[in-house]
Design a protein around this motif. Structure first.
Motif, PDB file in Angstrom:
ATOM      1  N   ASP A  67       0.828  -1.211   0.000  1.00 27.79           N
ATOM      2  CA  ASP A  67       0.000   0.000   0.000  1.00 27.79           C
ATOM      3  C   ASP A  67       0.860   1.258   0.000  1.00 27.79           C
ATOM      4  OD1 ASP A  67      -2.260  -1.410  -0.097  1.00 27.79           O
ATOM      5  OD2 ASP A  67      -2.823  -1.179   2.011  1.00 27.79           O
ATOM      6  N   LEU A  68       1.983   1.204   0.708  1.00 30.96           N
ATOM      7  CA  LEU A  68       2.859   2.368   0.751  1.00 30.96           C
ATOM      8  C   LEU A  68       3.375   2.674  -0.666  1.00 30.96           C
ATOM      9  CD1 LEU A  68       4.513   4.536   2.186  1.00 30.96           C
ATOM     10  CD2 LEU A  68       6.258   2.816   2.676  1.00 30.96           C
ATOM     11  N   GLY A  69       3.695   1.632  -1.411  1.00 30.72           N
ATOM     12  CA  GLY A  69       4.154   1.816  -2.802  1.00 30.72           C
ATOM     13  C   GLY A  69       3.108   2.559  -3.612  1.00 30.72           C
ATOM     14  N   VAL A  70       1.868   2.102  -3.502  1.00 29.99           N
ATOM     15  CA  VAL A  70       0.789   2.752  -4.260  1.00 29.99           C
ATOM     16  C   VAL A  70       0.640   4.202  -3.802  1.00 29.99           C
ATOM     17  CG1 VAL A  70      -1.656   2.652  -4.862  1.00 29.99           C
ATOM     18  CG2 VAL A  70      -0.386   0.531  -4.504  1.00 29.99           C
ATOM     19  N   ALA A  71       0.732   4.399  -2.492  1.00 35.20           N
ATOM     20  CA  ALA A  71       0.564   5.757  -1.949  1.00 35.20           C
ATOM     21  C   ALA A  71       1.675   6.679  -2.454  1.00 35.20           C
ATOM     22  CB  ALA A  71       0.569   5.698  -0.426  1.00 35.20           C
ATOM     23  N   ILE A  72       2.882   6.154  -2.606  1.00 41.76           N
ATOM     24  CA  ILE A  72       3.980   6.992  -3.114  1.00 41.76           C
ATOM     25  C   ILE A  72       3.724   7.369  -4.571  1.00 41.76           C
ATOM     26  CG2 ILE A  72       6.421   6.852  -3.809  1.00 41.76           C
ATOM     27  CD1 ILE A  72       6.883   5.598  -1.018  1.00 41.76           C
ATOM     28  N   ASP A  73       3.286   6.403  -5.372  1.00 42.69           N
ATOM     29  CA  ASP A  73       2.912   6.714  -6.767  1.00 42.69           C
ATOM     30  C   ASP A  73       1.904   7.851  -6.806  1.00 42.69           C
ATOM     31  OD1 ASP A  73       4.461   4.837  -7.880  1.00 42.69           O
ATOM     32  OD2 ASP A  73       2.858   3.417  -8.363  1.00 42.69           O
ATOM     33  N   GLU A  74       0.883   7.666  -5.977  1.00 45.15           N
ATOM     34  CA  GLU A  74      -0.215   8.625  -5.960  1.00 45.15           C
ATOM     35  C   GLU A  74       0.283  10.016  -5.528  1.00 45.15           C
ATOM     36  OE1 GLU A  74      -3.063   7.647  -7.109  1.00 45.15           O
ATOM     37  OE2 GLU A  74      -4.074   9.546  -6.739  1.00 45.15           O
TER      38      GLU A  74
END
Lengths: 1170, 126
Positions: free
Chosen positions: B39-46
């Motif tokens: 989830d952190l990965g997705v949040a960084i993309d976002e």
């Protein structure tokens, strides 16, 4: 000094000429040329388009053709394949008529590889034509190249004599081709010797030099070759472009006069078309009557029948319509339509209730042309025939699919076969198709081209230019990959060009004089068609009618015929449109086979919409299309909560109340401008048209008039009617946004009638209706299997074929319990021809039921009912239940037939040998007993049925897995539905699915690298799907797969526009009732996660930001396509983000976004991927 | 002592991968659960997407992280911001809603030129 091109091929020299007519005009103007000829190969397809474009651009048009000529056009043997080219130009109208005749004869009489004429025919029809000797493929250059000088001279003198002075010219060309260099001085010498003048031309195939490559590609598309192919046909020059006068003069130094002569010839050619005249055929009326009096009489009779009580309003409308029809000169038109519809109805040919705007006419209603009361349903005449806009009326008629030709034949008999013909249509190279065509020619891999083609959005009227502006993927590929740049650039130059000619599905032309007086003809397969398409036919003022064949009408007729046999006589036109049970059935989504309401999405919509009356069905048909679909949530909400419907002004209430405040029909737009702003009926139609066609200038003007009125036009405007200006403006803007996709109400209403009629038959007589449906799909085993599956699910007995009960088609018969079921017809049994069935049925009717196989063979076996047919009938199960097992019948049928044959032989001999009479007949009979054999296993019995009928008749081997299979969301019926969609379900490409069924066929093939690939045909209860196993997967599973294995396959769907859907397999496992059920009910490992946990793990999530009041609409759209992608809804006003319940998760987030675009801004939707 | 790690990368899409990998490393150090790291990965993309689509476009993005008793804090901050100019700006509200479904807590820092910082907190493994 001037020059004109007299030898030019447009895009209508199919897949050869690359000159598009419109850009050609610009090219001619840029070069300062003021005249030009069109000389397509053997056809006049583009003559009128070319003429019109020239006139619009101030260029003098010359109509001509490069014909194919041979020595004897009736000679069609391989040896006579030789033909030559010749240019013919029309000097005047006589010449045009002669040219039309010549090209028509070339197609209808002289066609052999090419449409050919011969010199004899040319001699008889040369008047008004100017002839040029053509390119290297002309007879004259050919003779000169062969050094047959004497023949050439004789030829030239003959031609000059045929055409007369100044009507035959020797054509000189120079494209740098060596043969041209050789022949040029010889042509000049011939001219000097005979005094026949020279004329210089260029064999134009494309506009500019740079287009030569595109033309090469075009030719490769035509011949199915690639550019790399050494053996392909190619142009040996790049000089076939539209040249300037200076370039032409430079080519022929010393012969500038030949260049200038081209212009002189062009200016001598004066053919004018008058598009303002209408050439309607006349209708013969009885003596003492005029067309007008007859029409009025018929209408009066109809009026009395249609409106038996108070007919004041109807009479008023009728008088008005008749006056408009008479004034516009369309009286005969109505009589012609009345006549052939009457013929159809008198002869039991089903006719649709109407179609298109014609249903808005009370005249059509009184004449029984249409079956919907225009007053009752508020259908407007002006939408059909507008007194303020001169245009041909257009009544399209649906006929029973199987008997449509009888009506066309009647019309041909009545008006003369040479006065009636069908109409051509051109398939064009559309955006995606042209990418594929060009990609193939350039030798690119399928995958590479496929990727580009798929980046072109699927939408009506999509062009590559639009696609480049809409699709970032496409733009990126174009900008970053030079190969793709080349592909798209080439495709753009060819896009939209006609690719092939075929016959229009419905259009029929009826003319006053023979058709060839008006249009050139050609032959497409066995059908004679015009060479001009529909639009040109209308432009020429000719009468074209749409005779459509509608399968559903055939189904209705078949159902009614079957009911008649049960003593139920139902008049199709009296089937009620307000039957409660029918609406209940529709609300349940049980609409298989119901016209227009059958598709998956439509069913979901109907179950949400819950239609309860005819108007609802009209609205459903109108709404369930791209565009209007946006209004569906609002419509449903309004229908379910009428108190929430709000109108911008109370004046809109009476107009929009039938559709709960939504604008759905074009007629509503017309009524709004009339009621709010005081427009006339006719002008309201003009506004609607302008809106639909997005004519910005007209709309800006009308917007002002709608709001503030116009004294000059006597329009008060909305403000004077009490509507505030800002409200009026917003109403106008809303109409503008909507008008381009609004539906024509009469059209939808007519469809709704057919929908409800089929719904009624299905609801009350399901066995007859489904039997008729299956008959209408004879030969399409997939569809038939689908309907059989439906019947089994809905307890309609499916009865196997029976030698004592079956007819040719599916019929209704009683099962053992006395319930009506569907009896298989013998027509579907392989190897049993129509004659055999006739013999079997006739003998059965005459001599009673067959007792057993012996009795059968004795009575009918012979020439028509041969051994093969009998074997097929046994295997199909036709003799089951006659006291013997199938295996026993198989064991004895051959000897039974042999015995019968011997008997016959002996009888014949007996006629000549009286001595035999003493022998008792009994002794010649074989012993009629069956060997004691155990029956075939069930699997074998079913497989025999399948082999013989294409379908499992008595049971289905997958019946035991039905429960499991029903749980799988994707089956072959679903794939079939995708394939029938306009977009072919492309968005589902790559979707991971599990499919179950029987492995019907399996084989393998070696790849180029030598590995084995597997191919499986998987069959479920409704159809088949091809499955591919790539080498790694095939290696893993090849040992366990076998034919007839019940299997569960997982993999990815492969959906392409140009082929059937396939499954790319990842895993295979045996399908057994228990295991599979466990798999689908609780897939291992058991998923015990909560929705929140599942959402967290999901690879893709959809976030939506909405307002609370949008919740209903959004939820409805989410529910349309359930899947595994979690959806989060953010309510900013309430500062919360909710995870939607599992039933609102969607299958394809991007697809759902597209569906939601009508309600939400793009910024309010976001797809987040891991 | 606050043990802070800082990484600065060019503010373009392709550097998201580097930020994600670094964040994964930090997550591993602090024993974050695998799904939380996902989830952190997705949040960084976002977050990167959000910061690079603001009126004031950054030249670089700095990612800093430290842990305390609340959990792991990851902050993305826009650096070298150009003057605000019109463009295809991303709406911060929906991004914030998305981020809050991915991490325990997300907060945006903004000024007149748009969003310039994203602060996120993630739970450490129980």
């Amino acid at each position: 000094m001037a020059f004109a091109h007299l030898h030019l091929h447009t895009e209508y020299s199919l897949l050869d000429g690359a000159c598009r007519i419109k850009p050609l005009m610009k090219r001619l103007k840029d070069l300062g040329l003021d005249a030009c000829a069109v000389t397509d190969h053997g056809v006049l397809y583009g003559a009128i388009d070319f003429y019109t474009a020239c006139k619009e651009n101030g260029i003098h048009p010359v109509i001509g053709c490069e014909v194919y000529i041979c020595q004897d056009m009736d000679e069609k043997r391989a040896l006579t394949k030789e033909y030559s080219h010749l240019i013919l130009l029309c000097e005047n109208e006589t010449g045009y008529k002669n040219l039309m005749f010549l090209v028509s004869e070339a197609f209808t009489r002289g066609y052999y590889y090419k449409p050919r004429i011969d010199y004899r025919l040319l001699k008889a029809h040369h008047e008004g034509l100017i002839c040029l000797s053509a390119c290297l493929s002309g007879d004259l250059p050919k003779m000169l190249l062969d050094e047959r000088y004497n023949d050439a001279e004789k030829y030239v003198r003959d031609m000059a004599e045929t055409f007369g002075p100044d009507h035959y010219y020797i054509e000189i060309m120079d494209h740098g081709i060596p043969e041209e260099k050789t022949v040029l001085p010889r042509l000049i010498e011939m001219s000097e010797k005979t005094g026949i003048p020279l004329v210089a031309t260029n064999d134009c195939h494309y506009e500019q030099k740079k287009d030569a490559d595109a033309q090469e590609v075009l030719m490769c598309i035509q011949t199915g070759k690639t550019l790399e192919d050494d053996a392909r046909m190619r142009m040996t020059t790049r000089e076939l472009y539209v040249k300037s006068e200076a370039e032409m003069k430079q080519l022929f130094p010393g012969h500038e006069d030949a260049v200038e002569r081209a212009h002189e010839i062009a200016m001598r050619c004066q053919v004018e078309f008058d598009f303002s005249r209408v050439h309607l055929p006349r209708f013969d009326v009885p003596e003492g009557e005029t067309s007008a009096s007859m029409l009025r009489r018929l209408c009066e009779e109809g009026l009395r029948q249609r409106y038996p009580g108070d007919d004041r309003e109807a009479r008023e409308r009728l008088n008005y319509e008749l006056s408009v029809i008479e004034k516009m000169g369309y009286v005969d038109y109505f009589l012609i339509v009345w006549d052939f519809i009457k013929y159809a109805k008198d002869h039991g040919i089903m006719v649709g209730p109407g179609r298109g705007s014609g249903a808005g006419s009370i005249v059509a209603y009184c004449l029984n042309i249409t079956m919907l009361d225009p007053l009752k349903y508020n259908l407007l005449f002006e939408r059909f025939l507008n007194p303020e806009r001169v245009s041909m009326p257009d009544i399209d008629v649906d006929f029973c699919y199987e008997r449509r030709q009888e009506v066309i034949d009647y019309v041909a008999r009545k008006y003369g076969a040479d006065h009636v013909c069908q109409i051509i249509t051109f398939g064009t190279m559309a955006a995606r198709g042209v990418i594929r065509d060009v990609g193939r020619v350039l030798g690119y891999s399928y995958a590479e081209v496929d990727q580009v083609a798929k980046a072109v959005p699927m939408a009506l009227d999509m062009t590559l230019e639009k696609a480049m502006s809409q699709s970032k993927d496409l733009r990126d590929m174009y900008e970053n990959d030079p190969r793709i740049t080349r592909l798209i650039d080439t495709a753009m130059t060819l896009e939209g060009m006609p690719r092939h000619a075929s016959t229009h599905a419905a259009g029929v032309l009826i003319t006053r004089d023979p058709v060839t007086q008006y249009v050139p003809l050609q032959r497409n397969d066995d059908v004679i068609t015009t060479q001009y398409p529909m639009g040109v036919i209308e432009k020429l003022g000719l009468l074209k009618m749409d005779f459509l064949g509608l399968r559903t009408l055939t189904v209705i007729r078949d159902t009614l015929d079957m009911l008649k046999k049960r003593g139920i006589d139902l008049d199709p036109e009296k089937i009620p449109l307000d039957d409660e049970a029918v609406f209940d059935m529709i609300c349940d989504g049980d609409t298989d086979g119901v016209f227009q309401l059958e598709g998956g999405g439509m069913r979901t919509f109907l179950t949400n919409m819950r239609p309860r009356n005819f108007e609802d069905i009209i609205a459903a048909i109108s709404l369930y299309r791209p565009g209007p679909m946006e209004s569906i949530p609002r419509y449903i909400r309004g229908k379910q909560h009428p108190e929430t419907v709000q109108y911008k002004t109370p004046l809109l209430g009476p107009i929009l109340d039938v559709t709960y405040g939504c604008m759905v029909y074009q007629e509503q737009v017309m009524q709004i401008v009339r009621d709010l702003a005081g427009y006339s009926y006719g002008r309201s139609d003009l506004v609607r048209r302008a809106m639909a066609k997005k004519k910005k200038d007209v709309m800006a003007k009308e917007r002002e008039i709608f709001v503030n009125g116009s004294e000059k036009d006597h329009i008060p405007g909305a403000v004077r009617n009490g509507v505030p200006a800002d409200v009026a403006e917003s109403i106008f803007d809303e109409m503008t946004a909507f008008a381009s996709y609004a539906f024509n109400k009469p059209h939808a209403a007519c469809y709704a009638v057919v929908a409800l009629r089929t719904g009624y038959l299905k609801c009350h007589y399901p066995a007859e209706f489904m039997a008729a449906m299956m008959n209408s799909f004879t030969g399409n085993t997939g569809k038939v299997a689908g309907y059989i599956y439906y019947c089994r699910q809905h307890n309609i007995p499916i009865l196997p074929p029976s030698i004592n009960s079956s007819l040719r088609q599916f019929t209704v018969d009683l099962d053992a319990k006395g319930n009506p079921g569907i009896r298989f017809g013998m027509g579907g049994v392989k190897n049993v021809g129509d004659k055999a069935i006739d013999t079997i049925v006739r003998e059965r009717e005459a001599g009673g039921p067959y007792r057993d196989i012996f009795d059968f063979c004795r009575r009918v076996a012979g020439e028509d009912v041969n051994k093969r047919a009998v074997e097929s009938l046994i295997k199909a199960g036709c003799f089951d239940g006659l006291g013997a097992r199938r295996v026993q019948c198989m064991a004895v049928y051959e000897s039974a037939i042999d015995a019968q044959t011997n008997q016959k032989k002996q009888n014949v001999t007996g006629q000549v040998s009286l001595f035999d009479l003493g022998q008792p007949a009994e002794s010649m009979r074989m012993e009629e007993t069956y060997p004691d054999l155990p029956e075939y296993p069930l699997k074998e019995l079913l497989s025999q049925e399948k082999e013989m009928t294409g379908i499992y008749c008595s049971a289905h081997p997958l019946d035991e897995f039905a429960e499991t299979l029903n749980r799988l969301p994707v089956n072959t019926a679903y794939l079939q539905e995708l394939a029938e969609r306009e977009d072919k379900g492309i968005a589902q490409d790559g979707r991971r699915v599990a499919m179950g069924g029987l492995i019907a066929e399996t084989h393998s093939k070696a790849t180029k690298k030598g590995a084995l690939m597997g191919f499986i045909t998987l069959e479920d209860q409704t159809g088949q799907v091809e499955c591919l196993l790539f080498p790694r997967v095939y290696e893993q599973y090849s040992h366990m797969i076998y034919e007839d294995m019940p299997a569960l396959l997982t993999g990815r769907l492969s959906i392409r526009e140009d082929e059937d859907p396939k499954l790319i397999v990842d895993t295979i496992e045996p399908l057994t009732a228990g295991q599979a059920a466990a798999k689908t009910e609780a897939p291992p490992p058991p998923d015990t996660r909560t929705d929140a946990e599942r959402a967290k793990d999901a690879p893709v999530k959809l976030y939506l930001r909405i307002k609370r009041e949008q919740m209903d609409g959004v939820q409805w759209i989410l529910g349309l396509d359930k899947g595994d992608t979690p959806v989060y809804i953010n309510l900013p006003e309430e500062k919360i983000t909710l995870l939607c319940p599992r039933e609102l998760w969607v299958r394809e987030a991007e697809e759902t976004c597209r569906d939601l675009e009508s309600m939400l801004d793009k910024a309010d939707m976001k797809v987040v991927r891991k | 002592m606050k043990r802070e790690a800082v990484l600065t990368v060019p503010a373009t899409e392709e550097w998201a991968l580097v930020l994600r990998m670094a964040a994964s490393g930090v997550g591993a150090l602090y024993d974050l659960a695998l799904d939380v790291m996902d989830d952190l990965g997705v949040a960084i993309d976002e977050s990167l997407d959000l910061l690079t689509h603001q009126p004031a476009r950054p030249g670089q993005v700095e990612m800093s992280s430290f842990a305390d008793e609340e959990g792991l804090h990851v902050c993305l901050t826009a650096r070298d911001r150009a003057p605000a100019a019109p463009g295809e700006d991303m709406d911060p509200e929906i991004a914030e809603a998305i981020l809050n479904t991915l991490v325990t807590h997300a907060e945006l820092e903004r000024d007149a030129s748009g969003v310039y910082g994203v602060r996120m907190t993630l739970p450490r493994k129980e």
